[in-house]
Design an enzyme around this catalytic site. Structure first.
Site, PDB file in Angstrom:
ATOM      1  N   CYS A 119       0.804  -1.225   0.000  1.00  0.00           N
ATOM      2  CA  CYS A 119       0.000   0.000   0.000  1.00  0.00           C
ATOM      3  C   CYS A 119       0.838   1.276   0.000  1.00  0.00           C
ATOM      4  O   CYS A 119       0.318   2.354  -0.284  1.00  0.00           O
ATOM      5  CB  CYS A 119      -0.952   0.008   1.192  1.00  0.00           C
ATOM      6  N   HIS A 255      -3.164   7.476   1.563  1.00  0.00           N
ATOM      7  CA  HIS A 255      -3.570   6.135   1.149  1.00  0.00           C
ATOM      8  C   HIS A 255      -4.939   5.863   1.756  1.00  0.00           C
ATOM      9  O   HIS A 255      -5.169   6.126   2.946  1.00  0.00           O
ATOM     10  CB  HIS A 255      -2.544   5.117   1.636  1.00  0.00           C
ATOM     11  N   ASN A 285     -10.138   0.091  -0.280  1.00  0.00           N
ATOM     12  CA  ASN A 285      -8.683   0.134  -0.258  1.00  0.00           C
ATOM     13  C   ASN A 285      -8.160  -0.504  -1.541  1.00  0.00           C
ATOM     14  O   ASN A 285      -8.237  -1.720  -1.714  1.00  0.00           O
ATOM     15  CB  ASN A 285      -8.168  -0.616   0.974  1.00  0.00           C
TER      16      ASN A 285
END
Length: 328
Positions: A119, A255, A285
């Site tokens: 990520c 993020h 996500n």
């Protein structure tokens, strides 16, 4: 300490995003896993996510995002001499997804490689591209974050399968002589990893260890506890390296992991919530794709514009984390 001025600045020229057509809502998720819209929304802020179709690969999404970024920059694929793809879900073990995207774009024989920091991948990729461009080694780069996390999820694990979605985002960066850059470009980045925490977020498969793809596994509560402090520290370090204060930042593009994590960072650093770009409710996500996807949304709706000062951040498996400061 002696300060050195690099000959070039890496300036953002364009951005673009791509999402699969299929939208899966929280209500849809509740039909095949023990969960509910209320449970997911309260804990994550996610309301829906996009899922890649059968036969739609990470390279397909990355190529679509790259084309959008090139159009936004007013450039052609042949103008690019460096492609870096941040992904934890490549099409194949090899060749690199960047190589496949290069072929699909018709971008010629510039350098192309993948980067894996989960990520945090897009932050790592931007910092890496900046070094290539700032040295003068390359002129124009495509930095792409692209993922099909739906392919590595355990769809019976309600603690993880509800969190992730598929998508891609891309930036076009150009090397401009520092004296001509007018202060624009990637001003600073701060990257870190703590390998002692690999067991908090990982995939339980791989070609060397198991010979299988495996599924994503996460100790969510422990990841949450690590996230706010580490992300906040990285942002402060990056801001100090860029000689700017948080009050000067126009937009915070984090993020998109969990709305509670984003809120925790905002509270810890005393940020203005109106300056935060959040798309997690719509995208979930999307790992390395989440930052450029959120950025492209905010640029398209007129929030992010030329002259703005933006800070990006991420944290992912490894554990990796980092932040970067960008002057548009």
């Amino acid at each position: 300490m002696t300060q050195y001025t690099l000959p070039f600045r890496a300036i953002v020229r364009g951005c673009g995003g791509a999402l699969p057509d299929r939208v899966v809502t929280n209500a849809d998720m509740a039909e095949f896993v023990d969960t509910s819209d209320e449970w997911i929304t309260e804990r994550t802020g996610i309301r829906q996510r996009h899922i890649a179709a059968e036969g739609q690969y990470t390279s397909d999404l990355g190529t679509e995002a790259a084309k959008a970024a090139l159009a936004d920059a007013g450039m052609k694929a042949e103008d690019i001499d460096l492609i870096i793809v941040a992904t934890a879900t490549p099409d194949m073990t090899f060749p690199a997804t960047a190589s496949i995207i290069q072929r699909k774009l018709g971008a010629g024989a510039g350098a192309a490689f993948d980067l894996q920091a989960v990520c945090t991948g897009f932050v790592y990729a931007m910092a890496t591209a900046e070094k290539f461009l700032a040295s003068g080694q390359h002129k124009r780069a495509l930095v792409i974050g692209a993922e099909t996390f739906s392919r590595i999820l355990d769809w019976e694990d309600r603690t993880t399968c509800v969190l992730f979605g598929d998508g891609a985002g891309a930036f076009v960066l150009e090397a401009v002589p520092t004296e001509d850059a007018g202060g624009k470009g990637i001003l600073a980045s701060h990257l870190r990893c703590d390998g002692s925490l690999t067991d908090l977020l990982f995939v339980d498969g791989g070609p060397s260890m198991t010979g299988t793809v495996g599924h994503l596994r996460m100790q969510g509560n422990k990841v949450f506890r690590e996230a706010v402090g580490r992300i906040s520290d990285a942002m402060v370090e990056a801001a100090e390296a860029a000689s700017i204060s948080m009050d000067e930042v126009d937009w915070f593009v984090p993020h998109q992991a969990n709305q509670r994590i984003i809120g925790g960072v905002v509270k810890k650093l005393g940020l203005d919530e109106s300056k935060v770009v959040s798309t997690i409710a719509r995208h979930g996500n999307t790992s390395a794709a989440s930052i450029p996807l959120a950025w492209s949304v905010a640029k398209a709706d007129g929030r992010i514009k030329d002259g703005d000062l933006v800070i990006i951040e991420g944290m992912g498996g490894g554990l990796t984390w980092g932040a970067a400061v960008i002057q548009l």
